[in-house]
Write a protein that holds these residues in place. Structure first.
Motif, PDB file in Angstrom:
ATOM      1  N   THR A 125       0.795  -1.205   0.124  1.00 43.53           N
ATOM      2  CA  THR A 125       0.029   0.198  -0.085  1.00 43.53           C
ATOM      3  C   THR A 125       0.915   1.336   0.021  1.00 43.53           C
ATOM      4  O   THR A 125       1.937   1.510   0.882  1.00 43.53           O
ATOM      5  CB  THR A 125      -1.023   0.041   1.392  1.00 43.53           C
ATOM      6  N   LYS A 151      -4.587  -1.641 -10.811  1.00 47.43           N
ATOM      7  CA  LYS A 151      -5.735  -1.242  -9.782  1.00 47.43           C
ATOM      8  C   LYS A 151      -5.467  -0.025  -9.198  1.00 47.43           C
ATOM      9  O   LYS A 151      -6.429   0.774  -8.866  1.00 47.43           O
ATOM     10  CB  LYS A 151      -6.286  -2.580  -9.027  1.00 47.43           C
ATOM     11  N   VAL A 152      -4.198   0.106  -8.313  1.00 45.54           N
ATOM     12  CA  VAL A 152      -4.037   1.018  -7.769  1.00 45.54           C
ATOM     13  C   VAL A 152      -3.948   2.389  -8.568  1.00 45.54           C
ATOM     14  O   VAL A 152      -4.444   3.338  -8.087  1.00 45.54           O
ATOM     15  CB  VAL A 152      -2.343   0.969  -7.113  1.00 45.54           C
ATOM     16  N   LEU A 173      -5.859   3.027 -11.084  1.00 40.37           N
ATOM     17  CA  LEU A 173      -7.062   3.465 -11.314  1.00 40.37           C
ATOM     18  C   LEU A 173      -7.750   4.126 -10.269  1.00 40.37           C
ATOM     19  O   LEU A 173      -9.122   4.820 -10.493  1.00 40.37           O
ATOM     20  CB  LEU A 173      -7.860   2.162 -11.916  1.00 40.37           C
ATOM     21  N   GLU A 174      -7.273   3.585  -8.940  1.00 38.09           N
ATOM     22  CA  GLU A 174      -7.955   4.345  -7.706  1.00 38.09           C
ATOM     23  C   GLU A 174      -7.445   5.632  -7.253  1.00 38.09           C
ATOM     24  O   GLU A 174      -8.028   6.140  -6.424  1.00 38.09           O
ATOM     25  CB  GLU A 174      -7.653   3.256  -6.732  1.00 38.09           C
ATOM     26  N   ASP A 200      -7.062   9.587  -6.991  1.00 32.69           N
ATOM     27  CA  ASP A 200      -7.843  10.613  -7.132  1.00 32.69           C
ATOM     28  C   ASP A 200      -7.154  11.661  -7.835  1.00 32.69           C
ATOM     29  O   ASP A 200      -6.338  12.229  -7.566  1.00 32.69           O
ATOM     30  CB  ASP A 200      -8.319  11.122  -5.737  1.00 32.69           C
TER      31      ASP A 200
END
Length: 498
Positions: free
Chosen positions: A3, A39-40, A42-43, A45
């Motif tokens: 993360t 995935k990260v 695309l998330e 902001d």
């Protein structure tokens, strides 16, 4: 992947981290890490990202999808439809739509080159040339675009049936392939591939012919000034149904010569396909001219005189000129379903002709959930693959995923133009409420979208013709020495077109 806290980082730092993760996973051929990194990404902001940063992020994500594609399908052979290819195109198109507003020539050229190579790969070889040309209009020395344009041109040439035209393609392909050798932007592996392709061309044709680039002269000499201007506009915008217009804009290409070949039919079959293609082609060239007229109309038309209309204070505009653009839009959009109707009959797919559309023709029982029709999924017909991928530029409710970011809006415009209320304005009135009873669009924006449809329908007709040529070649092989009875058609003369 671990993360990462992006909250305190600037857009440039975030992009560098994302890019490094993609490249690390690529080097290790780590499919799972690539997928999790996407995935990260695309998330993230991106509301606080500037336009350029958003463009680069989309570009990097598109590259990551290409890495996944290469890992999953390492050989040249790949399924007709893959999610990875769809995502690459979507990301690269989004990146281009953003970065073209920025002052970043290098990355703009990278994105356009990747799009050109990708479109050639999926069978949209005519449009691939457009992307390469856009790149080289920005930087004439961009080596990877030069080499890949030549590479794509070489494969394009192989679907061209007319020997002289095929040779001209090979000439220009070799020219690009050789020119790329002197660029320090082109990496060694690509240089070797480009060089070997140039050698293949040299094996097929004498060098003195390959080096002899003809001066085709001025074929416009006998034309009126009006016709000359029209044909020059078509050629410059690469709108002739003529493959040579994808590589040349001189007067020699100023004709719509591409048609369909002789076809093998059973004795009890009607020869309907030439007639169907006649109609498709005529509708396109008529729409093309109407659009040209609209672009060059600078004063009111007499048919608009004495027509009482009210100024409703919303900057709306009405004229015969704008109706020409709307007609062009309608005609071009309608061509796609007519092409699907043609394909259904020609390939004997047996689909319900009342339900066939350009988006559903490729699937069993016209339903995407049933999977691709085997006749389509197993095809080696490059132009058929191109038409399939071109269909993904259109939006239908049952097909929510499109590879054209503007597809849904264009479909909405078509719905309002055909069935509801549609209004062209000179500028938007911010004082009006944003309700959907009437679709409003700026004049220049509507012109742009209509031109996009004009180009897309031209490509579709080109691919349809090439599809038929390739299919007929295969049918002749299967026929062997069986007896056939020729039926000759004669060309309709220009003075008969009244």
């Amino acid at each position: 992947m671990d993360t990462i806290d992006f909250s305190s980082k600037k857009p440039k730092e975030i992009i560098e981290i994302i890019g490094a993760n993609f490249e690390s996973a690529k080097a290790k051929r780590d499919l799972e890490k690539l997928q999790s990194s996407i995935k990260v990404a695309l998330e993230i902001d991106t509301d606080f990202f500037d336009t350029h940063s958003k463009a680069i992020l989309h570009y990097f994500i598109g590259n990551a999808w290409s890495y996944i594609q290469n890992i999953k399908y390492p050989l040249e052979e790949f399924p007709l439809e893959t999610y990875e290819l769809e995502q690459q195109i979507i990301c690269l198109r989004k990146a281009y739509s953003l970065i073209k507003e920025c002052n970043d020539k290098f990355n703009t050229c990278q994105i356009l080159t990747n799009l050109g190579s990708l479109f050639s790969h999926i069978g949209r070889f005519s449009e691939a040339q457009e992307y390469f040309n856009l790149c080289l209009n920005i930087d004439r020395k961009f080596g990877m675009a030069i080499g890949n344009r030549g590479f794509a041109m070489y494969y394009y040439a192989r679907v061209i049936f007319e020997p002289t035209h095929q040779f001209i393609f090979m000439q220009y392909a070799r020219k690009d392939l050789l020119e790329s050798q002197s660029s320090n932007q082109v990496y060694l592996g690509a240089k070797n591939a480009f060089k070997s392709t140039a050698i293949e061309i040299e094996k097929a044709y004498p060098l003195d012919l390959l080096n002899d680039f003809k001066n085709y002269g001025d074929n416009y000499k006998k034309l009126t000034a009006k016709e000359r201007e029209y044909r020059e506009w078509c050629a410059i915008n690469r709108l002739f149904i003529n493959p040579l217009n994808d590589i040349l804009t001189e007067s020699v290409v100023a004709n719509d010569y591409l048609f369909t070949p002789s076809m093998i039919l059973r004795f009890d079959e009607k020869p309907i396909f030439h007639s169907l293609f006649n109609q498709l082609k005529q509708e396109f060239v008529s729409a093309r001219f109407l659009f040209y007229e609209a672009l060059n109309q600078y004063k009111p038309h007499f048919s608009d005189k004495e027509v009482v209309l009210m100024d409703t204070l919303d900057y709306s505009v009405y004229s015969f000129t704008l109706e020409k653009v709307k007609i062009t839009f309608r005609v071009c959009y309608s061509l796609f379903d007519k092409i699907a109707y043609f394909i259904n009959l020609y390939l004997k797919l047996g689909q319900n002709s009342n339900r066939v559309s350009f988006r559903n023709i490729w699937y069993k029982q016209l339903n995407k959930s049933n999977g691709l029709n085997e006749r389509i999924s197993t095809t080696k017909n490059w132009a058929m693959r191109g038409l399939f991928w071109l269909s993904k530029d259109l939006y239908e409710t049952e097909f929510d995923l499109t590879i054209e970011p503007e597809a849904k809006e264009i479909a909405t415009i078509r719905n309002f133009v055909e069935h509801k209320a549609f209004k062209i304005v000179e500028s938007f009135n911010n004082g009006w409420s944003d309700k959907s009873e009437i679709f409003e669009i700026d004049r220049s924006l509507f012109y742009d979208k209509t031109f996009k449809l004009l180009k897309l329908s031209r490509s579709a007709l080109m691919y349809l013709s090439f599809l038929i040529y390739d299919e007929e070649r295969e049918r002749k092989k299967l026929l062997g020495n069986k007896l056939t009875m020729p039926m000759e058609f004669i060309e309709i003369q220009d003075d008969e077109k009244i």
